[in-house]
Design a protein around this motif. Sequence first.
Motif, short mmCIF file in Angstrom:
data_model
loop_
_atom_site.label_atom_id
_atom_site.label_comp_id
_atom_site.label_asym_id
_atom_site.label_seq_id
_atom_site.Cartn_x
_atom_site.Cartn_y
_atom_site.Cartn_z
N GLY A 107 0.84 -1.20 0.00
CA GLY A 107 0.00 0.00 0.00
C GLY A 107 0.87 1.24 0.00
N LEU A 155 -0.50 7.53 2.41
CA LEU A 155 0.40 8.27 3.31
C LEU A 155 1.04 7.33 4.34
N ALA A 156 0.28 6.34 4.82
CA ALA A 156 0.82 5.46 5.85
C ALA A 156 1.97 4.61 5.30
N GLU A 179 2.02 -2.04 -4.72
CA GLU A 179 0.81 -1.23 -4.90
C GLU A 179 0.02 -1.82 -6.08
N GLN A 180 -1.26 -2.04 -5.83
CA GLN A 180 -2.07 -2.63 -6.91
C GLN A 180 -2.41 -1.62 -8.02
N SER A 216 -0.44 5.58 -4.40
CA SER A 216 -1.84 5.95 -4.20
C SER A 216 -2.04 7.29 -3.51
N PRO A 221 -8.39 13.23 -2.61
CA PRO A 221 -9.09 14.19 -1.77
C PRO A 221 -8.17 15.36 -1.41
N ARG A 250 -7.05 16.51 1.40
CA ARG A 250 -6.08 16.23 2.48
C ARG A 250 -5.78 17.47 3.32
N SER A 251 -6.83 18.05 3.85
CA SER A 251 -6.63 19.24 4.68
C SER A 251 -6.28 18.83 6.12
N TYR A 287 -3.43 17.58 14.20
CA TYR A 287 -2.49 16.88 13.33
C TYR A 287 -1.05 17.19 13.74
N VAL A 299 -1.15 -7.93 -3.77
CA VAL A 299 -0.77 -8.99 -2.82
C VAL A 299 -2.04 -9.69 -2.38
N GLY A 305 -1.93 2.81 8.98
CA GLY A 305 -3.01 3.42 8.20
C GLY A 305 -3.72 4.46 9.02
N SER A 306 -4.58 5.20 8.35
CA SER A 306 -5.31 6.26 9.03
C SER A 306 -6.21 5.70 10.14
N LEU A 337 -5.44 11.72 8.25
CA LEU A 337 -4.01 11.60 7.93
C LEU A 337 -3.13 11.44 9.17
C1 LIG Z 1 -13.06 11.84 0.01
C2 LIG Z 1 -12.07 11.81 1.12
C3 LIG Z 1 -11.65 13.01 1.70
C4 LIG Z 1 -10.72 13.00 2.73
N1 LIG Z 1 -10.30 14.19 3.24
C5 LIG Z 1 -9.38 14.18 4.23
C6 LIG Z 1 -8.88 15.40 4.75
O1 LIG Z 1 -9.23 16.48 4.29
N2 LIG Z 1 -8.00 15.34 5.79
C7 LIG Z 1 -7.58 14.16 6.32
O2 LIG Z 1 -6.79 14.16 7.26
N3 LIG Z 1 -8.01 12.99 5.82
C8 LIG Z 1 -8.90 12.98 4.79
N4 LIG Z 1 -9.34 11.80 4.28
C9 LIG Z 1 -8.86 10.56 4.88
C10 LIG Z 1 -7.45 10.24 4.43
O3 LIG Z 1 -7.17 10.83 3.21
C11 LIG Z 1 -7.30 8.74 4.30
O4 LIG Z 1 -7.82 8.14 5.45
C12 LIG Z 1 -5.84 8.38 4.17
O5 LIG Z 1 -5.30 9.02 3.04
C13 LIG Z 1 -5.68 6.89 4.05
O6 LIG Z 1 -4.31 6.62 3.88
P1 LIG Z 1 -3.73 5.16 4.09
O7 LIG Z 1 -2.29 5.23 3.78
O8 LIG Z 1 -4.15 4.62 5.40
O9 LIG Z 1 -4.51 4.23 3.03
P2 LIG Z 1 -4.80 4.39 1.45
O10 LIG Z 1 -4.47 5.75 0.97
O11 LIG Z 1 -6.18 3.88 1.27
O12 LIG Z 1 -3.78 3.40 0.80
C14 LIG Z 1 -3.94 2.01 0.73
C15 LIG Z 1 -3.37 1.54 -0.59
O13 LIG Z 1 -3.24 0.13 -0.57
C16 LIG Z 1 -3.46 -0.33 -1.89
N5 LIG Z 1 -3.86 -1.73 -1.79
C17 LIG Z 1 -5.02 -2.20 -1.25
N6 LIG Z 1 -5.04 -3.55 -1.34
C18 LIG Z 1 -3.88 -3.94 -1.91
C19 LIG Z 1 -3.32 -5.20 -2.24
N7 LIG Z 1 -3.96 -6.35 -1.97
N8 LIG Z 1 -2.11 -5.24 -2.83
C20 LIG Z 1 -1.44 -4.08 -3.11
N9 LIG Z 1 -1.92 -2.85 -2.81
C21 LIG Z 1 -3.12 -2.78 -2.20
C22 LIG Z 1 -4.60 0.54 -2.40
O14 LIG Z 1 -4.57 0.59 -3.81
C23 LIG Z 1 -4.27 1.87 -1.78
O15 LIG Z 1 -3.55 2.60 -2.69
C24 LIG Z 1 -10.23 11.78 3.21
C25 LIG Z 1 -10.63 10.58 2.62
C26 LIG Z 1 -11.54 10.59 1.58
C27 LIG Z 1 -11.94 9.31 0.94
#
Ligand SMILES: Cc1cc2nc3c(=O)[nH]c(=O)nc-3n(C[C@H](O)[C@H](O)[C@H](O)COP(=O)(O)OP(=O)(O)OC[C@H]3O[C@@H](n4cnc5c(N)ncnc54)[C@H](O)[C@@H]3O)c2cc1C
Length: 491
Positions: free
Chosen positions: A23, A26-27, A49-50, A55, A77, A79-80, A86, A285, A461-462, A471
């Motif tokens: 994945g 940001l995480a 990354e799929q 991402s 999104p 990402r404010s 934060y 994966v 993750g978030s 974030l």
């Molecule tokens: C519309 C929207 C608006 C938002 N606005 C804000 C905001 O303003 N401020 C804020 O703080 N947060 C905001 N968030 C929340 C925040 O952006 C997300 O919670 C955060 O970016 C998630 O990051 P992550 O790294 O945990 O996961 P993700 O960004 O979801 O990354 C997970 C990645 O894993 C990959 N993946 C999944 N399964 C597999 C697999 N089997 N094999 C390989 N790769 C895989 C996916 O393709 C994805 O790219 C918003 C979210 C959304 C949807």
Amino acid sequence: MHQNQPRIRPADGHSKSRVAIIGTGLAGLTTAYLLHQDKQKRYEVTLFEQAPKFSLDAASITLKNEATGALERVDIPPRSFCRGYYANLCRMYDHLGVSFQRIQLIWVFAKVSAAAQAQIPSADAAQTMPGSYFVYGKRLHELLLVSPHFWLRGSLQNVLLTFYLAVCHAWFFVACFFFPPRMIQPERYLDVKGSAKNGQNCESFRQYLDRIWLPQYYVLYFLLPILSIICSCSHAEMLDFPASDVTSFMKGSFLRKTYVAKGGINRVQATLAEGIQDVRLQTRVNKVERVDGGVLIRYESTQDERRSAEEVFDRVVLAVSPNVAAAIFNPSKPLLSVIPTVPVTSTVLASPNTKISLVDEKTHVPSGECSYRRGEAQIMAFRTTYSDSIVQTESLHYLEGGLVVRTSPSGDVPEVKGTLDTSRFTRTLRTTESRNMVRKAMEADDGAGWVNGKDDVWIVGSWCWDGMVLLEGCVVSAMRVARDLGVNVPW
Ligand SMILES: Cc1cc2nc3c(=O)[nH]c(=O)nc-3n(C[C@H](O)[C@H](O)[C@H](O)COP(=O)(O)OP(=O)(O)OC[C@H]3O[C@@H](n4cnc5c(N)ncnc54)[C@H](O)[C@@H]3O)c2cc1C
């Protein structure tokens, strides 16, 4: 400490510990950055990354105004963030040299029928859109304190409504600061192996609102539309959140300005991923399994499912949503499969008279000015559908040049005229039960089941912290992995 203490190998040039990170949100990228920056160079990071791109910035787009030739970068999104809630994200951005750009919004609240949702008002008509019941351009307390014009020119009804909102708003903040959510008396629960244990549940946001006597009208028409947009869920799902998530968020964002990363989130992405050589894009994966001598990963190409392979790593970090982590890493299933997730759709629309086209970006650092960043207030409309089956709010964010970003807490949004681009996301929700599961996953290993880090598998993750799914959770959980692996966090 976990049962499986990390086996940290010396930096002898040949025996680096191989860490697979699945994945690239940001995480995943923050974890990769921290391990890659290890002063003793003990870790070799591989990113899976799929999707065809990292991402974090994958859904953002560059648009070209055909009339002027100007390029606009639109982060999706957005990402404010703000400085209080934060704290770790801000420290990381400061460390990476990412500047902050303040964003200011004019909020429009509207009530809309499901049938009328397909009509997207133009920017000129946004403040008076059908069903609109309140508009304000600044935070309420600032409006009341500094704007005598408001008192002189507003209609009596508006003045009274504003006064009512100010009182409710102030009372809600007082409650968040001085009436902490109740922890429901220790409960007996069965852990994943069926042993009885003591646990503590936080009351839900619904219970908390009842307890603090916040007026229903304010909750239904003002508070829930905003909070449910922040969490991308229905009003009922928002009420199921643990109250502690909301009160901490309100306290952390009190009197704080809202920012986005200046220049776009792509700069953050490029900085975090710099120098990481082994990147497997379009690689899904589908199994992670502890084996003798390491952690086995089974993966396949998303282009051709017949192209699959297996590889053993020393450690694996699952930087994916909880439903994916539960599906691919069996030991985590009892804990993570109860965590709810929902689909979210963001659509970019152009008004009929604008000639705008999408630019196909080839690099991780795209061209174009960031559209949110010109310093003027933009309209954010909260349009709520109140039906018997569901009450939910969608947001319409009006950008310059006749662009609108529409975000709906649903995976099935009918396409409307003028659609330039559509992205779908998975959003993790919180409930009092899922909060307990995340807390248990982060506890020390007591031999009763899988916990974070056991079997040399971590989750980030978030959603991997005790707070709103935003974030900040990405950064906090990535820092935890770094610390478990003996890596210094430089912010
Ligand atoms: C519309 C929207 C608006 C938002 N606005 C804000 C905001 O303003 N401020 C804020 O703080 N947060 C905001 N968030 C929340 C925040 O952006 C997300 O919670 C955060 O970016 C998630 O990051 P992550 O790294 O945990 O996961 P993700 O960004 O979801 O990354 C997970 C990645 O894993 C990959 N993946 C999944 N399964 C597999 C697999 N089997 N094999 C390989 N790769 C895989 C996916 O393709 C994805 O790219 C918003 C979210 C959304 C949807």
